[in-house]
Every structure is written in C-alpha cells, then in structure tokens.
Design a protein around this motif. Structure first.
Motif, PDB file in Angstrom:
ATOM      1  N   CYS A  34      -2.277  -0.022  -6.258  1.00 12.10           N
ATOM      2  CA  CYS A  34      -1.025   0.429  -5.622  1.00 12.10           C
ATOM      3  C   CYS A  34       0.143  -0.433  -6.095  1.00 12.10           C
ATOM      4  N   THR A  77       3.388   3.431  -0.922  1.00  6.80           N
ATOM      5  CA  THR A  77       2.509   2.549  -1.702  1.00  6.80           C
ATOM      6  C   THR A  77       2.298   3.007  -3.143  1.00  6.80           C
ATOM      7  N   LEU A 108      -0.640  -1.922   1.306  1.00  2.74           N
ATOM      8  CA  LEU A 108      -0.870  -0.911   2.347  1.00  2.74           C
ATOM      9  C   LEU A 108      -0.226  -1.295   3.674  1.00  2.74           C
ATOM     10  N   CYS A 159      -0.301   4.847  -4.819  1.00  6.99           N
ATOM     11  CA  CYS A 159      -1.631   4.384  -5.236  1.00  6.99           C
ATOM     12  C   CYS A 159      -2.353   5.426  -6.111  1.00  6.99           C
ATOM     13  N   HIS A 206       2.678  -1.050  -4.019  1.00  8.13           N
ATOM     14  CA  HIS A 206       3.083  -1.821  -2.843  1.00  8.13           C
ATOM     15  C   HIS A 206       1.885  -1.972  -1.900  1.00  8.13           C
TER      16      HIS A 206
END
Length: 292
Positions: free
Chosen positions: A268, A278, A272, A280, A270
């Motif tokens: 990802c 995010t 979770l 992902c 960012h």
C-alpha cells in the motif's frame, strides 16, 4: 370531683379519668384519645381539621405525631364508644379534611364542685383548653399516664420526626454548601468515564488487530499477521524470496504461516491505520510461483 360530660343523655365521659361509661362495659382510653374527644365535643357539629388535632393533642406538648397516629386514636375512640353501649357512629370522617362530632349529639356538662377554687393568677391561662374550658391540674397519676402515652406516641413517630429534623437542619444546608464540591466530583466522574471508554476501545483495537508491525527492510515497512508467529529474520527471508520492492508502495502487509505452501501479501501507498486512501494491491504466492 372530676369533670363529667354526658353524651346523648346516657354516655358519661370523664376526661380527667379518661373513662367512658354507659349501658355497656366501661372503657378506658388513652390520654391522646381523651384529648381528641374533648376537642370534638368542644366543636360539636363543626369540622375539626387534622392540623387542629395535631396542635391541640400533640404539638402543644412538644410531640410531633406520625401521619397515622390521629386515625389510630379516632379508631380507638369509636371502639370505646361502642363498648360503652353507643350503637351509632357519632364521629364522622370528612375525607382529607378531618372529623366532626354529629350535630345530633346532645352534650351536657356537669360543673365542678362548688368548693373548687378559681385561680386568677396569670399562669392559669396556660391550663385553658382550645374551647375555652378550664382544665384541672393533672394529678400525679394522670401525669404519669400522659407521660407514658406521649412516650409511646413519640416512639411511633420517631422515624418521621428524626427524618424531618435531619432534612430541615442538616441535609439541605449541607447540600447547598456542597454544590461546588458536587460539580467538581461530577466533572471528575465524567473524565474518568471517557478515559475508561477510550482505554477499553484502544485495548479492543489492539487485541483485534489482524496485522502487527514486524520490521523495516529494504525500504519497506513490513507488518505480518498477528497469528503467524514469525520472527523478523523469517519475515525478511520471505521478502527476499518474493522479491518484494517498495519503491512506490512502502507499506507491506504479509499473511504467512510457518511451513505453509502458500502465502499472500498486499502493498500500500499509505498505512491501513491512516485516514487517507491506502491504494493497495494484493499478491498471492505459491511455492516458487508469484501470481499477481
């Protein structure tokens, strides 16, 4: 000679002896019941309110009666009158107001003996009844009976009296003085409540977490499944085997178990736990094959 009051031409009430006689058996009543009957006779045909009874029979002697005391004494009076031979009920109940002696009741009073002196001293004014008739000085026997009766009534109303005294003299002033203390205590309670809520919530989130932080490796921030029980070296080895690169996606979430033939992960941009998207991608790895 004691006073005598004749009711309906045959019933003789002697207030000083607290006795009622007639066609039946003589009945002896309590001092309080005797005073209740005197007050009713003095106001024959007129309503006597609850407060008038309380003031005349109890409060002037320094006793605060219980709420049921008056009704108990009126009931005792009715039984005594019936025992003495009176068939009809001459004491009428006025709901939520008081009682009255039937206006059809005839009342005849016998005066004291002619040799009874009449005092003109000022303190004799205190011995007048509510109706204006002079009450004789009580004998020692009468005093003992009245003292015992007042003690019994005081005991029956003790809880009510103590409660009234406490609330009027202590509780409410203390309550008013402690308003500031109560406000501070309430605020502390709210703070403790909110703190407990967030603490429990944080604990639940920790216990329920699917992934836990493992290590930083080759620019990757790696998390693995909490129930995988993998060490840092084992995680690094898996990263090397799967040739994971973190040039654009720094966060890797690995799901793997020891001695398993397959594993999966997603990388990802960012974390979770953040508050942004995010972005992902998921990957599935079987032995030496890596399928996107």
């Amino acid at each position: 000679m004691s006073r005598k009051i004749t009711l309906n031409n045959f019933l003789i009430f002697e207030p000083d002896k607290k006795r009622i006689t007639g066609r039946g058996n003589p009945a002896v009543i309590s001092a309080s019941a005797s005073l209740c009957l005197e007050l009713l006779i003095e106001n024959v045909g007129l309503l006597v309110t609850h407060q008038q009874f309380y003031d005349y029979v109890w409060r002037r002697f320094g006793t605060e009666p219980a709420s049921t005391t008056l009704y108990q004494n009126i009931s005792a009076l009715r039984r005594a009158l019936n025992k003495a031979g009176l068939q009809e009920d001459i004491i009428r109940t006025m709901p939520r107001k008081g009682f009255l002696l039937s206006p059809q009741t005839s009342v005849q009073r016998e005066s004291l003996s002619s040799f009874t002196p009449v005092s003109t001293e000022p303190e004799r004014a205190n011995t007048l009844s509510a109706g204006g008739n002079e009450m004789p000085d009580p004998s020692p026997t009468d005093e003992r009976m009245r003292t015992a009766q007042n003690k019994q009534e005081s005991d029956s109303g003790n809880k009510n009296f103590l409660y009234s005294a406490l609330t009027e003299c202590h509780f409410f002033p203390a309550f008013l003085k402690s308003k500031k203390t109560m406000a501070v205590t309430f605020m502390l309670f709210l703070a403790l409540l909110f703190s407990s809520f967030f603490y429990i919530r944080a604990g639940l989130n920790y216990n329920d977490a699917v992934f836990v932080y493992s290590t930083n490796y080759k620019g990757c921030i790696i998390f693995n499944n909490a129930d995988g029980w993998l060490g840092k070296d084992e995680v690094k080895k898996l990263v090397d085997e799967m040739k994971i690169k973190c040039s654009t996606t720094s966060y890797v979430y690995l799901t793997a178990f020891k001695h398993a033939d397959s594993l999966s992960y997603f990388d990802c941009e960012h974390p979770l736990s953040g508050h942004v998207r995010t972005n992902c991608r998921s990957h599935y790895y079987v032995k030496n094959l890596n399928n996107d």
